[in-house]
Design an enzyme around this catalytic site. Structure first.
Site, PDB file in Angstrom:
ATOM      1  N   ASN A 190       0.866  -1.187   0.000  1.00  0.00           N
ATOM      2  CA  ASN A 190       0.000   0.000   0.000  1.00  0.00           C
ATOM      3  C   ASN A 190       0.898   1.231   0.000  1.00  0.00           C
ATOM      4  O   ASN A 190       1.491   1.565   1.010  1.00  0.00           O
ATOM      5  CB  ASN A 190      -0.878  -0.045   1.267  1.00  0.00           C
ATOM      6  CG  ASN A 190      -1.667   1.241   1.474  1.00  0.00           C
ATOM      7  OD1 ASN A 190      -1.775   2.072   0.564  1.00  0.00           O
ATOM      8  ND2 ASN A 190      -2.214   1.412   2.667  1.00  0.00           N
ATOM      9  N   TRP A 191       1.004   1.879  -1.152  1.00  0.00           N
ATOM     10  CA  TRP A 191       1.932   3.012  -1.283  1.00  0.00           C
ATOM     11  C   TRP A 191       1.393   4.289  -0.641  1.00  0.00           C
ATOM     12  O   TRP A 191       2.111   5.271  -0.547  1.00  0.00           O
ATOM     13  CB  TRP A 191       2.235   3.284  -2.752  1.00  0.00           C
ATOM     14  CG  TRP A 191       3.027   2.223  -3.433  1.00  0.00           C
ATOM     15  CD1 TRP A 191       3.434   1.017  -2.896  1.00  0.00           C
ATOM     16  CD2 TRP A 191       3.522   2.250  -4.777  1.00  0.00           C
ATOM     17  NE1 TRP A 191       4.150   0.312  -3.833  1.00  0.00           N
ATOM     18  CE2 TRP A 191       4.219   1.032  -4.994  1.00  0.00           C
ATOM     19  CE3 TRP A 191       3.441   3.173  -5.826  1.00  0.00           C
ATOM     20  CZ2 TRP A 191       4.828   0.735  -6.206  1.00  0.00           C
ATOM     21  CZ3 TRP A 191       4.040   2.876  -7.034  1.00  0.00           C
ATOM     22  CH2 TRP A 191       4.719   1.667  -7.221  1.00  0.00           C
ATOM     23  N   LYS A 192       0.117   4.292  -0.300  1.00  0.00           N
ATOM     24  CA  LYS A 192      -0.521   5.502   0.242  1.00  0.00           C
ATOM     25  C   LYS A 192      -0.276   6.681  -0.715  1.00  0.00           C
ATOM     26  O   LYS A 192      -0.223   6.476  -1.921  1.00  0.00           O
ATOM     27  CB  LYS A 192      -0.015   5.774   1.659  1.00  0.00           C
ATOM     28  CG  LYS A 192      -0.120   4.522   2.533  1.00  0.00           C
ATOM     29  CD  LYS A 192       0.025   4.765   4.001  1.00  0.00           C
ATOM     30  CE  LYS A 192      -0.131   3.438   4.733  1.00  0.00           C
ATOM     31  NZ  LYS A 192      -0.136   3.572   6.182  1.00  0.00           N
ATOM     32  N   HIS A 214      -9.501   1.183   4.541  1.00  0.00           N
ATOM     33  CA  HIS A 214      -8.260   1.364   5.305  1.00  0.00           C
ATOM     34  C   HIS A 214      -8.523   2.293   6.490  1.00  0.00           C
ATOM     35  O   HIS A 214      -9.331   3.222   6.384  1.00  0.00           O
ATOM     36  CB  HIS A 214      -7.166   1.943   4.397  1.00  0.00           C
ATOM     37  CG  HIS A 214      -5.822   1.944   5.050  1.00  0.00           C
ATOM     38  ND1 HIS A 214      -5.436   2.921   5.922  1.00  0.00           N
ATOM     39  CD2 HIS A 214      -4.801   1.060   4.980  1.00  0.00           C
ATOM     40  CE1 HIS A 214      -4.219   2.639   6.367  1.00  0.00           C
ATOM     41  NE2 HIS A 214      -3.811   1.521   5.808  1.00  0.00           N
ATOM     42  N   GLU A 257      -6.973   4.723   7.642  1.00  0.00           N
ATOM     43  CA  GLU A 257      -6.792   6.151   7.354  1.00  0.00           C
ATOM     44  C   GLU A 257      -8.034   6.730   6.669  1.00  0.00           C
ATOM     45  O   GLU A 257      -8.395   7.883   6.884  1.00  0.00           O
ATOM     46  CB  GLU A 257      -5.524   6.354   6.503  1.00  0.00           C
ATOM     47  CG  GLU A 257      -4.272   6.156   7.350  1.00  0.00           C
ATOM     48  CD  GLU A 257      -3.064   5.637   6.595  1.00  0.00           C
ATOM     49  OE1 GLU A 257      -3.039   5.698   5.354  1.00  0.00           O
ATOM     50  OE2 GLU A 257      -2.124   5.158   7.268  1.00  0.00           O
ATOM     51  N   GLU A 288      -5.488  -4.973  10.429  1.00  0.00           N
ATOM     52  CA  GLU A 288      -4.466  -3.956  10.687  1.00  0.00           C
ATOM     53  C   GLU A 288      -4.794  -3.222  11.982  1.00  0.00           C
ATOM     54  O   GLU A 288      -5.622  -2.293  11.973  1.00  0.00           O
ATOM     55  CB  GLU A 288      -4.431  -2.944   9.537  1.00  0.00           C
ATOM     56  CG  GLU A 288      -4.087  -3.545   8.202  1.00  0.00           C
ATOM     57  CD  GLU A 288      -3.482  -2.516   7.255  1.00  0.00           C
ATOM     58  OE1 GLU A 288      -2.366  -2.747   6.794  1.00  0.00           O
ATOM     59  OE2 GLU A 288      -4.115  -1.473   7.024  1.00  0.00           O
ATOM     60  N   GLY A 333       2.363   2.329  10.727  1.00  0.00           N
ATOM     61  CA  GLY A 333       3.322   3.422  10.571  1.00  0.00           C
ATOM     62  C   GLY A 333       4.004   3.826  11.865  1.00  0.00           C
ATOM     63  O   GLY A 333       4.641   4.868  11.946  1.00  0.00           O
ATOM     64  N   SER A 366       3.307  -2.105  10.294  1.00  0.00           N
ATOM     65  CA  SER A 366       4.761  -2.146  10.523  1.00  0.00           C
ATOM     66  C   SER A 366       5.389  -3.498  10.179  1.00  0.00           C
ATOM     67  O   SER A 366       6.307  -3.958  10.863  1.00  0.00           O
ATOM     68  CB  SER A 366       5.099  -1.739  11.966  1.00  0.00           C
ATOM     69  OG  SER A 366       4.689  -0.399  12.195  1.00  0.00           O
ATOM     70  N   GLY A 426       2.761  -1.142   4.274  1.00  0.00           N
ATOM     71  CA  GLY A 426       2.802   0.283   3.936  1.00  0.00           C
ATOM     72  C   GLY A 426       4.235   0.726   3.686  1.00  0.00           C
ATOM     73  O   GLY A 426       4.804   0.490   2.616  1.00  0.00           O
ATOM     74  N   GLY A 427       4.843   1.348   4.689  1.00  0.00           N
ATOM     75  CA  GLY A 427       6.179   1.955   4.553  1.00  0.00           C
ATOM     76  C   GLY A 427       7.205   1.060   3.873  1.00  0.00           C
ATOM     77  O   GLY A 427       7.934   1.514   2.975  1.00  0.00           O
TER      78      GLY A 427
HETATM   79  P1  PGA Z   1       2.771   0.335   7.628  1.00  0.00           P
HETATM   80  O1  PGA Z   1       1.310   0.544   6.993  1.00  0.00           O
HETATM   81  O2  PGA Z   1       3.304  -0.966   7.073  1.00  0.00           O
HETATM   82  O3  PGA Z   1       3.559   1.525   7.200  1.00  0.00           O
HETATM   83  O4  PGA Z   1       2.582   0.255   9.108  1.00  0.00           O
HETATM   84  C1  PGA Z   1       0.419  -0.526   6.786  1.00  0.00           C
HETATM   85  C2  PGA Z   1      -0.850  -0.006   6.158  1.00  0.00           C
HETATM   86  O5  PGA Z   1      -1.267   1.116   6.482  1.00  0.00           O
HETATM   87  O6  PGA Z   1      -1.467  -0.688   5.310  1.00  0.00           O
END
Ligand code: PGA
Length: 255
Positions: free
Chosen positions: A10-12, A96, A98, A168, A174, A214, A235-236
């Protein structure tokens, strides 16, 4: 059991088109001979079509990070499932945390989006997860259970089996804090039991449930070794080739 592990990045809101294009060119060459694991990248809307063009035939799937539930119409700013298919997507992240936190995404909206994605042949990656306060108050299973039941509401057992659920925990996204392998396994096993109660054994055995929050090359193998954890939503660590490929290798050591 035979569930193929699924690692999605997930590149956001990161990467311009040139950055996305050079990333997936490199990814494609790092992952030749990909087998035993499914991989997807989920770039921002702007980069979907160019990324899909490069990845066509590579076995690496492309997903979006959100979708609207109507096929077309006067909905300024929205993107339909049909348009995602047109851009070369085969999956889409829905609900998600967010989006739930910043964009008013309710369980009801998540459910409409999941149904619309399935109707169009897109695999929904439906996200669920508790906040830190909810975990501390001991209501993780209640929260995650409600999100799961509402998100899948109205689906047939066959349709539900085709959804990917991403568990999640919001406090792990993050932050560098990962749920322990055991905590993640416990909640994911709870989700699978719930799917079993709602849709039957066949669906529960087939539905794939990822862990997200994470995930890094160093903790991926431990998480993925757990019996109910079928992959990761990253994500990251999906923004750099080395770390993303490291996680994919943890899912399929032969690559
Ligand atoms: P993260 O994000 O790996 O940076 O914690 C995961 C996500 O939001 O899907």
């Amino acid at each position: 059991m035979g569930r193929t592990p699924f690692i999605a990045g997930n590149w956001k809101m990161f990467k311009t088109i040139p950055e996305a294009v050079s990333f997936v060119r490199a990814l494609k060459s790092s992952l030749t001979g990909l087998s035993g694991v499914e991989v997807a990248v989920c770039p921002p809307f702007t980069a979907l079509a160019p990324v899909a063009e490069i990845l066509r035939g590579s076995g690496i799937a492309v997903g979006a990070q959100d979708v609207f539930w109507e096929e077309r119409g006067a909905y300024t700013g929205e993107v339909s499932p049909l348009m995602l298919k047109d851009a070369g997507c085969s999956c889409v992240i829905i609900g998600h945390s967010e989006r739930r936190q910043f964009f008013g995404e309710s369980d009801e909206k998540v459910n409409r989006k999941v149904k619309a994605a399935l109707a169009c042949g897109l695999t929904p990656i439906m996200c669920v997860g508790e906040t830190l306060v909810q975990r501390e108050n001991g209501i993780t299973e209640k929260v995650v259970g409600e999100q799961t039941e509402a998100g899948l509401s109205g689906l047939s057992p066959e349709q539900a089996a085709g959804v990917v659920i991403a568990y999640e925990p919001v406090w792990a996204i993050g932050t560098g804090k990962t749920a322990s392998d055991e905590d993640a396994q416990q909640v994911i096993a709870f989700i699978r039991r719930l799917v079993n109660d709602l849709y039957g054994f066949g669906t529960a055995e087939r539905i794939r449930i990822q862990y997200g929050g994470s995930v890094k090359p160093g903790n991926a193998a431990g998480l993925l070794a757990r019996p109910d954890i079928d992959g990761a939503l990253v994500g990251g660590a999906s923004l750099e080739i080395e770390s993303f490929v490291g996680i994919i290798r943890a899912a399929a050591p032969g690559i």
